[in-house]
Design a protein around this motif. Structure first.
Motif, PDB file in Angstrom:
ATOM      1  N   LEU A 109      83.477  70.202 -28.050  1.00  0.00           N
ATOM      2  CA  LEU A 109      83.585  69.169 -29.071  1.00  0.00           C
ATOM      3  C   LEU A 109      82.663  68.017 -28.710  1.00  0.00           C
ATOM      4  O   LEU A 109      82.484  67.692 -27.539  1.00  0.00           O
ATOM      5  N   GLU A 110      82.078  67.419 -29.726  1.00  0.00           N
ATOM      6  CA  GLU A 110      81.274  66.214 -29.552  1.00  0.00           C
ATOM      7  C   GLU A 110      81.802  65.191 -30.543  1.00  0.00           C
ATOM      8  O   GLU A 110      81.544  65.273 -31.738  1.00  0.00           O
ATOM      9  N   GLY A 111      82.585  64.239 -30.027  1.00  0.00           N
ATOM     10  CA  GLY A 111      83.254  63.312 -30.922  1.00  0.00           C
ATOM     11  C   GLY A 111      84.296  64.060 -31.739  1.00  0.00           C
ATOM     12  O   GLY A 111      85.153  64.746 -31.196  1.00  0.00           O
ATOM     13  N   ASN A 112      84.209  63.953 -33.040  1.00  0.00           N
ATOM     14  CA  ASN A 112      85.165  64.646 -33.905  1.00  0.00           C
ATOM     15  C   ASN A 112      84.561  65.872 -34.580  1.00  0.00           C
ATOM     16  O   ASN A 112      84.999  66.298 -35.652  1.00  0.00           O
ATOM     17  N   LYS A 113      83.564  66.455 -33.931  1.00  0.00           N
ATOM     18  CA  LYS A 113      82.916  67.658 -34.454  1.00  0.00           C
ATOM     19  C   LYS A 113      82.806  68.720 -33.359  1.00  0.00           C
ATOM     20  O   LYS A 113      82.904  68.432 -32.165  1.00  0.00           O
ATOM     21  N   TYR A 114      82.584  69.958 -33.798  1.00  0.00           N
ATOM     22  CA  TYR A 114      82.357  71.093 -32.906  1.00  0.00           C
ATOM     23  C   TYR A 114      80.859  71.315 -32.778  1.00  0.00           C
ATOM     24  O   TYR A 114      80.103  71.096 -33.728  1.00  0.00           O
ATOM     25  N   THR A 115      80.424  71.754 -31.596  1.00  0.00           N
ATOM     26  CA  THR A 115      79.006  72.069 -31.445  1.00  0.00           C
ATOM     27  C   THR A 115      78.820  73.186 -30.426  1.00  0.00           C
ATOM     28  O   THR A 115      79.684  73.433 -29.577  1.00  0.00           O
ATOM     29  N   VAL A 116      77.697  73.880 -30.510  1.00  0.00           N
ATOM     30  CA  VAL A 116      77.329  74.946 -29.579  1.00  0.00           C
ATOM     31  C   VAL A 116      76.369  74.382 -28.544  1.00  0.00           C
ATOM     32  O   VAL A 116      75.376  73.755 -28.892  1.00  0.00           O
ATOM     33  N   MET A 117      76.676  74.609 -27.255  1.00  0.00           N
ATOM     34  CA  MET A 117      75.821  74.126 -26.176  1.00  0.00           C
ATOM     35  C   MET A 117      74.856  75.198 -25.679  1.00  0.00           C
ATOM     36  O   MET A 117      73.728  74.906 -25.289  1.00  0.00           O
ATOM     37  N   LEU A 118      75.321  76.442 -25.642  1.00  0.00           N
ATOM     38  CA  LEU A 118      74.497  77.569 -25.214  1.00  0.00           C
ATOM     39  C   LEU A 118      74.741  78.733 -26.155  1.00  0.00           C
ATOM     40  O   LEU A 118      75.860  78.916 -26.639  1.00  0.00           O
ATOM     41  N   SER A 119      73.726  79.533 -26.387  1.00  0.00           N
ATOM     42  CA  SER A 119      73.899  80.696 -27.258  1.00  0.00           C
ATOM     43  C   SER A 119      72.901  81.785 -26.890  1.00  0.00           C
ATOM     44  O   SER A 119      71.730  81.499 -26.649  1.00  0.00           O
ATOM     45  N   GLU A 120      73.398  83.011 -26.784  1.00  0.00           N
ATOM     46  CA  GLU A 120      72.548  84.178 -26.564  1.00  0.00           C
ATOM     47  C   GLU A 120      72.901  85.207 -27.618  1.00  0.00           C
ATOM     48  O   GLU A 120      74.065  85.577 -27.785  1.00  0.00           O
ATOM     49  N   SER A 121      71.892  85.673 -28.341  1.00  0.00           N
ATOM     50  CA  SER A 121      72.127  86.601 -29.448  1.00  0.00           C
ATOM     51  C   SER A 121      72.098  88.060 -29.003  1.00  0.00           C
ATOM     52  O   SER A 121      71.525  88.400 -27.973  1.00  0.00           O
ATOM     53  N   SER A 122      72.726  88.901 -29.789  1.00  0.00           N
ATOM     54  CA  SER A 122      72.703  90.337 -29.534  1.00  0.00           C
ATOM     55  C   SER A 122      71.317  90.880 -29.863  1.00  0.00           C
ATOM     56  O   SER A 122      70.492  90.211 -30.488  1.00  0.00           O
ATOM     57  N   SER A 123      71.063  92.111 -29.453  1.00  0.00           N
ATOM     58  CA  SER A 123      69.749  92.719 -29.685  1.00  0.00           C
ATOM     59  C   SER A 123      69.653  93.381 -31.047  1.00  0.00           C
ATOM     60  O   SER A 123      68.586  93.828 -31.455  1.00  0.00           O
ATOM     61  N   ARG A 124      70.780  93.437 -31.774  1.00  0.00           N
ATOM     62  CA  ARG A 124      70.772  94.093 -33.080  1.00  0.00           C
ATOM     63  C   ARG A 124      69.984  93.275 -34.098  1.00  0.00           C
ATOM     64  O   ARG A 124      69.951  92.044 -34.014  1.00  0.00           O
ATOM     65  N   PRO A 125      69.339  93.956 -35.066  1.00  0.00           N
ATOM     66  CA  PRO A 125      68.525  93.244 -36.070  1.00  0.00           C
ATOM     67  C   PRO A 125      69.306  92.170 -36.811  1.00  0.00           C
ATOM     68  O   PRO A 125      68.794  91.107 -37.116  1.00  0.00           O
ATOM     69  N   PHE A 126      70.588  92.441 -37.092  1.00  0.00           N
ATOM     70  CA  PHE A 126      71.418  91.457 -37.779  1.00  0.00           C
ATOM     71  C   PHE A 126      72.476  90.953 -36.813  1.00  0.00           C
ATOM     72  O   PHE A 126      73.250  91.718 -36.255  1.00  0.00           O
ATOM     73  N   ASN A 127      72.488  89.657 -36.559  1.00  0.00           N
ATOM     74  CA  ASN A 127      73.542  89.102 -35.715  1.00  0.00           C
ATOM     75  C   ASN A 127      73.984  87.769 -36.288  1.00  0.00           C
ATOM     76  O   ASN A 127      73.270  87.131 -37.050  1.00  0.00           O
TER      77      ASN A 127
END
Length: 253
Positions: A109-127
């Motif tokens: 959480l950042e203040g009164n909101k949600y946020t992503v700090m790190l992200s790694e995507s799958s290898s599939r064409p659609f993720n």
């Protein structure tokens, strides 16, 4: 008349506003867009952009648009390398993605909101994924439900703006329903949501707790709602185990 100290403070606020506007846009902005977005005088924006372009914090392209410069990348890399939780969470996320081939994230959480700090995507064409640093209403997320477990009813009500209970499709989440979700997530030690911020999205979240037991961040899987139930169970089990391992003593965010 403004005092020098007041003028300097206003200048700092404008610098912060420029950076925040660029981050919110997630693309280069023209000088005109920056002036309109910040509401600052034209002369101030031109002066500040020139100063920070020279320092490498901003870059100006051939068409005159402005975006973050190379130095900002270095600062971010330094922060990620020396923040204990982020450093260890990155390795956990990579391991989860390699094993399950699904998008994994570190969320908070950042203040009164949600946020992503790190992200790694799958290898599939659609993720399915969420952009790093973009602020999202707490009720739209599984993580948000986990990270409010230590707050009482009045604190939760005061934290979340009323408009944030309305999803992108116009559906309103009743506060009492949301509160029950928060309490249930806290009791079971994880949270799964379907179709909230995205019609086809399934989100799993497991809490990372500090020394006092308060959930300060979460590991998340972002996948499709049609994911096989058996795979869901395996993913959730590994997610919970990884989050518990990260809940060992660490430096706060």
């Amino acid at each position: 008349m403004s005092t020098p100290a007041t003028s300097r403070a206003r200048g700092v606020e404008r610098i912060i506003d420029i950076f925040r506007q660029l981050h919110a846009a997630r693309r280069p902005m023209t000088m005109r867009e920056l002036i309109v977005a910040t509401g600052a005088p034209r002369s101030s924006i031109y002066e500040l952009v020139a100063i920070f372009s020279e320092a490498g914090w901003l870059e100006t392209s051939g068409d005159g648009s402005v975006f973050f410069g190379r130095e900002m990348h270095y600062f971010g890399a330094d922060y990620a390398a020396h923040n204990d939780l982020i450093s260890r969470a990155h390795q956990s996320i990579l391991s989860l993605v390699r094993k399950h081939d699904e998008t994994a994230q570190l969320c908070t959480l950042e203040g009164n909101k949600y946020t992503v700090m790190l992200s790694e995507s799958s290898s599939r064409p659609f993720n399915i994924s969420s952009d790093i640093g973009v602020k999202v209403p707490i009720p739209w997320t599984a993580t948000g439900r986990l990270l409010l477990g230590h707050l009482n009813v009045n604190e939760i009500r005061a934290l979340i703006p009323d408009e944030d209970f309305v999803l992108e499709n116009g559906t309103r989440i009743a506060f009492d329903d949301f509160l029950r979700d928060v309490q249930y997530a806290d009791a079971q030690g994880y949270c799964c949501t379907e179709g909230l911020s995205h019609t086809f999205r399934l989100c799993m979240a497991a809490p990372i707790r500090d020394r006092s037991g308060v959930a300060v961040a979460a590991l998340c899987f972002m996948t499709s709602r049609d994911t096989d139930p058996k795979k869901r169970e395996l993913m959730l089990d590994d997610l919970i185990k990884s989050a518990k391992a990260l809940s060992e003593p660490y430096s706060r965010l």
